[in-house]
Design an enzyme around this catalytic site. Structure first.
Site, PDB file in Angstrom:
ATOM      1  N   HIS A 145       0.841  -0.993  -0.129  1.00 38.20           N
ATOM      2  CA  HIS A 145       0.019  -0.037   0.042  1.00 38.20           C
ATOM      3  C   HIS A 145       0.833   1.219  -0.114  1.00 38.20           C
ATOM      4  O   HIS A 145       0.323   2.219  -0.374  1.00 38.20           O
ATOM      5  CB  HIS A 145      -0.912   0.019   1.287  1.00 38.20           C
ATOM      6  CG  HIS A 145      -2.292   0.630   1.019  1.00 38.20           C
ATOM      7  ND1 HIS A 145      -2.365   1.667   0.200  1.00 38.20           N
ATOM      8  CD2 HIS A 145      -3.444   0.436   1.495  1.00 38.20           C
ATOM      9  CE1 HIS A 145      -3.602   2.209   0.044  1.00 38.20           C
ATOM     10  NE2 HIS A 145      -4.350   1.273   1.016  1.00 38.20           N
ATOM     11  N   ASP A 199      -2.476   2.192  -4.424  1.00 32.17           N
ATOM     12  CA  ASP A 199      -3.752   2.298  -3.669  1.00 32.17           C
ATOM     13  C   ASP A 199      -4.628   1.158  -4.215  1.00 32.17           C
ATOM     14  O   ASP A 199      -4.245   0.544  -5.265  1.00 32.17           O
ATOM     15  CB  ASP A 199      -4.472   3.799  -3.678  1.00 32.17           C
ATOM     16  CG  ASP A 199      -3.472   4.766  -3.005  1.00 32.17           C
ATOM     17  OD1 ASP A 199      -2.775   4.336  -2.039  1.00 32.17           O
ATOM     18  OD2 ASP A 199      -3.501   5.927  -3.453  1.00 32.17           O
TER      19      ASP A 199
END
Length: 472
Positions: free
Chosen positions: A445, A449
């Site tokens: 992450h 995203d």
């Protein structure tokens, strides 16, 4: 005309090679292109072809001897052809290797062959021979050259950089004792490839060499050690450990895997997305192209092959998943090198298809079969496992539908593949049976995203549900 056959440079970083086996004997006829000798480098084992036609007149390097590149290792000529004109001449290019002086061919022809592989190297006479890189490493770490005497594993006992590294590692383990204070044990003799594989797989060469007294550790010894776990005696029973329980030390490949997955899991914030794919069209596509690809490439097309090629295409359109993060910098890899996890009894290794985006589906299939075969038989090389930028792990064969794979350290994402099975599905308002599969994408992450990761999965779904696009 007699021809001097030299140790070839089989790669840009190769400085020396180990003679493993001569495929021709002295006095035997050799044609240009015939396999002449098998050589082990720091990256691979290769069969090298003769560069001349004639009779193998002289072999200058025995099996297990480490030889610097561009050093003469054999002479090929006609039976009655004189080779006196070679005496006293120097072979072009044989100098400037690791700072060693060039050697006259006459010296090579007249010298005694080295001792048999199971005999220790002769004691050094006169001054110590050391490569520039080894000298620089010793200077940087403050290692006196006298402490390295007799530890050389390079050609003719010369000191190379790995000898200095091995000395420093032993010094750290011994709590700062010098070699003479540490039971007087000398460094293990090893081939360059053995040293490289041992480092990659976390094998302690000092421990391994104890079981091979007097001989040089070779790559096969390291791989055999890794593939044959040595059970440790059970620890003493303690609180919460039932009688009869056995405890084994975390060593070798298992320890390396443990370190890698722990480092990845605790440093990269993992997020996993799952998407169901209708594989009905892909199953029909595989059936239709399988016979032709098998004839052309000699490999039977698998669903994993198709997944590798589809992932390579999708990564080209979504490069953030083909990346690495280092501090505050994200690097998008120029190449798409896809690793495929292969389960072994003692652990997991990941051979890599290099530039998978530039290869045809048939070429991917053929190469992957070879990589997996070498991995399962222990004949893989460090290059087989190097350079991965994205990984696929398939647990479908174990009946697994959904799981959360752990990203390979140094990569942005990993694609988990579940089983392909016929399941009920709703199509156009009707309940029908379709061939379905789950894709499970774990991603870092920090690098991207959820939305771009989801678009990658959608791209994979589109390619697999419309597989002719893979060939376009």
């Amino acid at each position: 005309m007699a021809h001097v056959f030299i140790m070839p440079q089989l790669g840009s970083t190769m400085e020396e090679g180990t003679i493993l086996k001569w495929h021709k004997q002295v006095g035997e006829r050799v044609r240009q292109g015939d396999t002449l000798v098998e050589i082990e480098t720091d990256k691979a084992t290769m069969e090298v072809e003769s560069t001349a036609t004639g009779v193998l007149r002289t072999i200058l390097a025995r099996p297990d001897e480490i030889v610097a590149i561009r050093t003469p290792i054999a002479i090929i000529g006609e039976p009655a052809e004189p080779i006196d004109h070679l005496l006293g001449a120097q072979v072009a290019g044989s100098d400037a290797v690791n700072g060693r002086e060039s050697v006259p061919t006459s010296d090579l022809l007249s010298r005694d062959l080295p001792p048999a592989p199971d005999a220790p190297p002769p004691p050094a006479q006169g001054r110590m021979t050391i490569s520039p890189r080894a000298r620089r490493r010793a200077d940087e770490q403050g290692v006196p050259l006298t402490a390295l005497a007799g530890l050389g594993t390079g050609p003719e006992g010369s000191l190379v950089e790995r000898d200095v590294t091995a000395y420093l590692e032993r010094l750290a383990v011994s709590g700062g004792k010098t070699l003479s204070e540490n039971d007087g044990r000398a460094a293990p003799r090893m081939t360059p490839l053995a040293a490289r594989i041992a480092d990659d797989l976390g094998v302690n060469l000092n421990e391994l060499a104890e079981g091979l007294p007097g001989s040089r550790v070779r790559s096969a010894d390291v791989l055999r050690h890794v593939r044959t776990p040595a059970p440790q005696p059970p620890v003493a029973q303690g609180v919460g450990i039932a009688a009869g329980s056995a405890t084994y030390k975390l060593t070798g490949m298992r320890k390396r895997i443990a370190d890698n997955v722990s480092g990845s899991a605790f440093s990269a914030p993992h997020v996993t997305l799952t998407l169901e794919v209708d594989m009905s069209a892909c199953a029909e596509f595989r059936r239709s192209v399988l016979p032709e690809l098998e004839v052309r490439y000699g490999a039977r097309l698998s669903y994993t092959d198709i997944l590798v090629k589809a992932a390579a295409i999708a990564l080209g359109k979504h490069p953030r998943l083909n990346a690495v993060i280092d501090g505050d910098e994200i690097t998008l890899f120029a190449e798409v090198n896809i690793g495929v996890a292969v389960a072994l009894e003692e652990g997991l290794i990941v051979p890599v298809i290099k530039s998978a985006d530039a290869k045809s589906l048939g070429a991917v299939s053929a190469e992957l079969k070879q990589l997996v075969e070498r991995a399962r038989t222990g004949r893989f090389t460090p290059d087989d496992l190097a350079g991965g930028t994205f990984t696929i792990t398939n647990l479908g064969g174990f009946g697994i539908d959904v799981f959360d794979p752990i990203i390979v350290a140094g990569q942005a994402a990993i694609l988990g593949v579940g089983r392909i099975a016929d399941k009920p599905a709703v199509v156009a308002g009707q309940l029908v049976v379709r061939t379905l599969m789950n894709l499970c994408l774990s991603f870092d992450h920090r690098i991207l995203d959820g939305a771009p990761a989801a678009r990658f999965l959608q791209q994979m779904k589109d390619l697999l549900e419309n597989p002719m696009h893979i060939l376009l």
